[in-house]
Design a protein around this motif. Structure first.
Motif, PDB file in Angstrom:
ATOM      1  N   GLU A 113     -33.575 -39.697 -83.272  1.00 41.76           N
ATOM      2  CA  GLU A 113     -32.349 -40.300 -83.819  1.00 41.76           C
ATOM      3  C   GLU A 113     -31.145 -40.007 -82.918  1.00 41.76           C
ATOM      4  O   GLU A 113     -30.291 -40.854 -82.719  1.00 41.76           O
ATOM      5  CB  GLU A 113     -32.114 -39.685 -85.203  1.00 41.76           C
ATOM      6  N   LYS A 114     -31.103 -38.787 -82.375  1.00 42.69           N
ATOM      7  CA  LYS A 114     -29.975 -38.398 -81.526  1.00 42.69           C
ATOM      8  C   LYS A 114     -30.238 -38.683 -80.048  1.00 42.69           C
ATOM      9  O   LYS A 114     -29.439 -38.286 -79.194  1.00 42.69           O
ATOM     10  CB  LYS A 114     -29.682 -36.901 -81.706  1.00 42.69           C
ATOM     11  N   ASN A 115     -31.376 -39.314 -79.784  1.00 45.08           N
ATOM     12  CA  ASN A 115     -31.732 -39.687 -78.414  1.00 45.08           C
ATOM     13  C   ASN A 115     -31.756 -38.468 -77.465  1.00 45.08           C
ATOM     14  O   ASN A 115     -31.285 -38.543 -76.338  1.00 45.08           O
ATOM     15  CB  ASN A 115     -30.743 -40.745 -77.907  1.00 45.08           C
ATOM     16  N   ILE A 116     -32.294 -37.379 -77.981  1.00 48.79           N
ATOM     17  CA  ILE A 116     -32.435 -36.155 -77.169  1.00 48.79           C
ATOM     18  C   ILE A 116     -33.832 -36.151 -76.558  1.00 48.79           C
ATOM     19  O   ILE A 116     -34.829 -36.275 -77.286  1.00 48.79           O
ATOM     20  CB  ILE A 116     -32.235 -34.882 -78.036  1.00 48.79           C
ATOM     21  N   PHE A 117     -33.904 -36.009 -75.245  1.00 48.19           N
ATOM     22  CA  PHE A 117     -35.202 -35.900 -74.576  1.00 48.19           C
ATOM     23  C   PHE A 117     -35.847 -34.596 -75.026  1.00 48.19           C
ATOM     24  O   PHE A 117     -35.209 -33.550 -75.022  1.00 48.19           O
ATOM     25  CB  PHE A 117     -35.011 -35.889 -73.051  1.00 48.19           C
ATOM     26  N   PHE A 118     -37.143 -34.659 -75.380  1.00 48.70           N
ATOM     27  CA  PHE A 118     -37.833 -33.438 -75.812  1.00 48.70           C
ATOM     28  C   PHE A 118     -39.229 -33.385 -75.209  1.00 48.70           C
ATOM     29  O   PHE A 118     -39.959 -34.389 -75.231  1.00 48.70           O
ATOM     30  CB  PHE A 118     -37.933 -33.382 -77.342  1.00 48.70           C
ATOM     31  N   ALA A 119     -39.565 -32.236 -74.660  1.00 50.95           N
ATOM     32  CA  ALA A 119     -40.913 -32.074 -74.108  1.00 50.95           C
ATOM     33  C   ALA A 119     -41.348 -30.618 -74.138  1.00 50.95           C
ATOM     34  O   ALA A 119     -40.517 -29.703 -74.194  1.00 50.95           O
ATOM     35  CB  ALA A 119     -40.956 -32.583 -72.666  1.00 50.95           C
ATOM     36  N   LEU A 120     -42.658 -30.435 -74.111  1.00 53.99           N
ATOM     37  CA  LEU A 120     -43.259 -29.111 -73.961  1.00 53.99           C
ATOM     38  C   LEU A 120     -43.898 -29.061 -72.575  1.00 53.99           C
ATOM     39  O   LEU A 120     -44.303 -30.103 -72.043  1.00 53.99           O
ATOM     40  CB  LEU A 120     -44.354 -28.889 -75.009  1.00 53.99           C
ATOM     41  N   CYS A 121     -43.992 -27.857 -72.020  1.00 59.12           N
ATOM     42  CA  CYS A 121     -44.669 -27.754 -70.730  1.00 59.12           C
ATOM     43  C   CYS A 121     -45.391 -26.412 -70.574  1.00 59.12           C
ATOM     44  O   CYS A 121     -45.130 -25.473 -71.342  1.00 59.12           O
ATOM     45  CB  CYS A 121     -43.685 -27.954 -69.573  1.00 59.12           C
TER      46      CYS A 121
ATOM     47  N   ILE B 119     -36.401 -28.733 -73.341  1.00 55.96           N
ATOM     48  CA  ILE B 119     -37.773 -28.508 -72.868  1.00 55.96           C
ATOM     49  C   ILE B 119     -38.203 -27.120 -73.320  1.00 55.96           C
ATOM     50  O   ILE B 119     -37.481 -26.143 -73.120  1.00 55.96           O
ATOM     51  CB  ILE B 119     -37.860 -28.614 -71.323  1.00 55.96           C
ATOM     52  N   VAL B 120     -39.345 -27.054 -73.955  1.00 60.24           N
ATOM     53  CA  VAL B 120     -39.882 -25.753 -74.367  1.00 60.24           C
ATOM     54  C   VAL B 120     -40.982 -25.358 -73.374  1.00 60.24           C
ATOM     55  O   VAL B 120     -42.016 -26.033 -73.288  1.00 60.24           O
ATOM     56  CB  VAL B 120     -40.427 -25.790 -75.814  1.00 60.24           C
ATOM     57  N   ASN B 121     -40.710 -24.308 -72.633  1.00 61.50           N
ATOM     58  CA  ASN B 121     -41.664 -23.816 -71.650  1.00 61.50           C
ATOM     59  C   ASN B 121     -42.601 -22.805 -72.323  1.00 61.50           C
ATOM     60  O   ASN B 121     -42.162 -21.774 -72.834  1.00 61.50           O
ATOM     61  CB  ASN B 121     -40.925 -23.157 -70.480  1.00 61.50           C
ATOM     62  N   CYS B 122     -43.891 -23.117 -72.330  1.00 62.51           N
ATOM     63  CA  CYS B 122     -44.882 -22.311 -73.062  1.00 62.51           C
ATOM     64  C   CYS B 122     -45.721 -21.431 -72.133  1.00 62.51           C
ATOM     65  O   CYS B 122     -46.790 -20.946 -72.534  1.00 62.51           O
ATOM     66  CB  CYS B 122     -45.802 -23.231 -73.861  1.00 62.51           C
ATOM     67  N   GLU B 123     -45.251 -21.235 -70.912  1.00 62.81           N
ATOM     68  CA  GLU B 123     -46.049 -20.501 -69.920  1.00 62.81           C
ATOM     69  C   GLU B 123     -46.491 -19.124 -70.425  1.00 62.81           C
ATOM     70  O   GLU B 123     -47.608 -18.685 -70.179  1.00 62.81           O
ATOM     71  CB  GLU B 123     -45.239 -20.348 -68.629  1.00 62.81           C
ATOM     72  N   LYS B 124     -45.595 -18.447 -71.150  1.00 62.86           N
ATOM     73  CA  LYS B 124     -45.928 -17.094 -71.613  1.00 62.86           C
ATOM     74  C   LYS B 124     -46.302 -17.064 -73.095  1.00 62.86           C
ATOM     75  O   LYS B 124     -46.313 -16.002 -73.721  1.00 62.86           O
ATOM     76  CB  LYS B 124     -44.757 -16.145 -71.330  1.00 62.86           C
TER      77      LYS B 124
ATOM     78  N   LYS C 272     -44.120 -35.276 -75.905  1.00 61.51           N
ATOM     79  CA  LYS C 272     -44.363 -35.330 -74.459  1.00 61.51           C
ATOM     80  C   LYS C 272     -44.815 -33.948 -73.979  1.00 61.51           C
ATOM     81  O   LYS C 272     -44.260 -32.932 -74.390  1.00 61.51           O
ATOM     82  CB  LYS C 272     -43.079 -35.712 -73.706  1.00 61.51           C
ATOM     83  N   TYR C 273     -45.796 -33.954 -73.084  1.00 58.33           N
ATOM     84  CA  TYR C 273     -46.276 -32.685 -72.528  1.00 58.33           C
ATOM     85  C   TYR C 273     -46.438 -32.799 -71.010  1.00 58.33           C
ATOM     86  O   TYR C 273     -46.954 -33.803 -70.510  1.00 58.33           O
ATOM     87  CB  TYR C 273     -47.619 -32.275 -73.146  1.00 58.33           C
ATOM     88  N   TYR C 274     -45.999 -31.766 -70.304  1.00 60.36           N
ATOM     89  CA  TYR C 274     -46.150 -31.728 -68.840  1.00 60.36           C
ATOM     90  C   TYR C 274     -46.800 -30.401 -68.450  1.00 60.36           C
ATOM     91  O   TYR C 274     -46.471 -29.358 -69.019  1.00 60.36           O
ATOM     92  CB  TYR C 274     -44.783 -31.863 -68.160  1.00 60.36           C
ATOM     93  N   PRO C 275     -47.707 -30.454 -67.464  1.00 62.60           N
ATOM     94  CA  PRO C 275     -48.422 -29.223 -67.098  1.00 62.60           C
ATOM     95  C   PRO C 275     -47.542 -28.150 -66.478  1.00 62.60           C
ATOM     96  O   PRO C 275     -47.910 -26.973 -66.484  1.00 62.60           O
ATOM     97  CB  PRO C 275     -49.495 -29.696 -66.116  1.00 62.60           C
TER      98      PRO C 275
END
Lengths: 111, 149
Positions: A70-78, A44-49, A98-101
């Motif tokens: 391909e590697k079935n790694i969950f990935f999201a930005l937030c 998960i990449v946290n983009c708060e700052k 995927k993006y989450y607030p």
């Protein structure tokens, strides 16, 4: 740009701070590459700052999507601020990434 | 009012131009999201020019100007000693293709074209002159409001 990383349970959290442009995107690219090679279960990449992102920064995420799938790694930005989210939306990247607030919602989505 | 800045074609100068534009748009009271879009557009074009300049192993100068007239913002970017860049050949990014090809590039000009009202490139004396325009109606509103105050 500053990048810090931590593990929370099975999730690798990357906190991006400052400006992510053509000059600094290589740092994020290396961190993503290493995390994928380690077969992290979730990233998960946290983009708060994150103050600024250009296509070079967004391109880093795009370039790893196939390998993540391909590697079935969950990935999201937030947690993007309004102006960073606006750039993400102009390109329609929500179709592919995927993006989450906020971080809690992103962590819940992993489980 | 016209503002100008010149840089050497180096990635480290991208931030310098962004800060320059940020200060001007802050003075013009352009709202944050629109301000960021305008700065992004210039940053994207400069990044492209700098990357291509690095490939040709030639450190060149790039001139950037910003003007505002009747609520319309115009950028001009002078890319000297360059082969002609044919903007008509540019196709908008196909996200599925970029993903498949694991490409990092390919989205910058799509952003530029989506944000600005007009994007043109003319070619004179081995120089590509980028001209980008966007109407910002709130600038006119702000000015007329100030007039009555």
């Amino acid at each position: 740009m500053n990048l810090t990383a931590e593990h929370q349970a099975n999730v690798y959290l990357l906190h991006v701070e400052g400006d992510l442009d053509a000059s600094s995107s290589i740092i994020l690219d290396n961190a993503m590459q290493e995390a994928i090679q380690r077969n992290e279960k979730a990233i998960i990449v946290n983009c708060e700052k994150l103050n600024y992102i250009s296509s070079a920064g967004l391109g880093v995420f795009m370039s790893h999507l196939s390998d993540l799938e391909e590697k079935n790694i969950f990935f999201a930005l937030c947690s993007m601020n309004e102006k960073v989210k606006n750039v993400f939306d102009i390109l329609g990247l929500g179709e592919l990434i995927k993006y989450y607030p906020n971080q809690d919602l992103a962590l819940q989505a992993v489980k | 009012m016209k503002y100008n800045i010149s840089i050497k074609a180096e990635k480290k100068n991208l931030k310098k131009v962004r800060t320059f534009l940020e200060n001007i748009f802050a003075q013009m009271q352009v709202p944050e999201v629109e301000r960021n879009q305008l700065i992004l557009v210039v940053d994207e074009i400069l990044a492209n020019l700098i990357i291509h300049s690095a490939k040709s192993d030639m450190q060149k100068d790039i001139d950037i100007s910003l003007s505002e007239n009747a609520g319309e913002v115009t950028f001009e970017i002078y890319d000297y000693n360059s082969p002609y860049f044919d903007l008509t050949q540019h196709e908008d990014a196909n996200l599925q293709d970029l993903k498949k090809q694991k490409r990092k590039g390919g989205m910058g000009l799509t952003l530029v074209k989506n944000i600005m009202d007009e994007v043109e490139v003319s070619y004179e004396d081995n120089t590509n002159i980028w001209r980008l325009q966007k109407k910002l109606p709130f600038l006119i509103l702000k000015k007329s409001k100030n007039t009555y105050e």
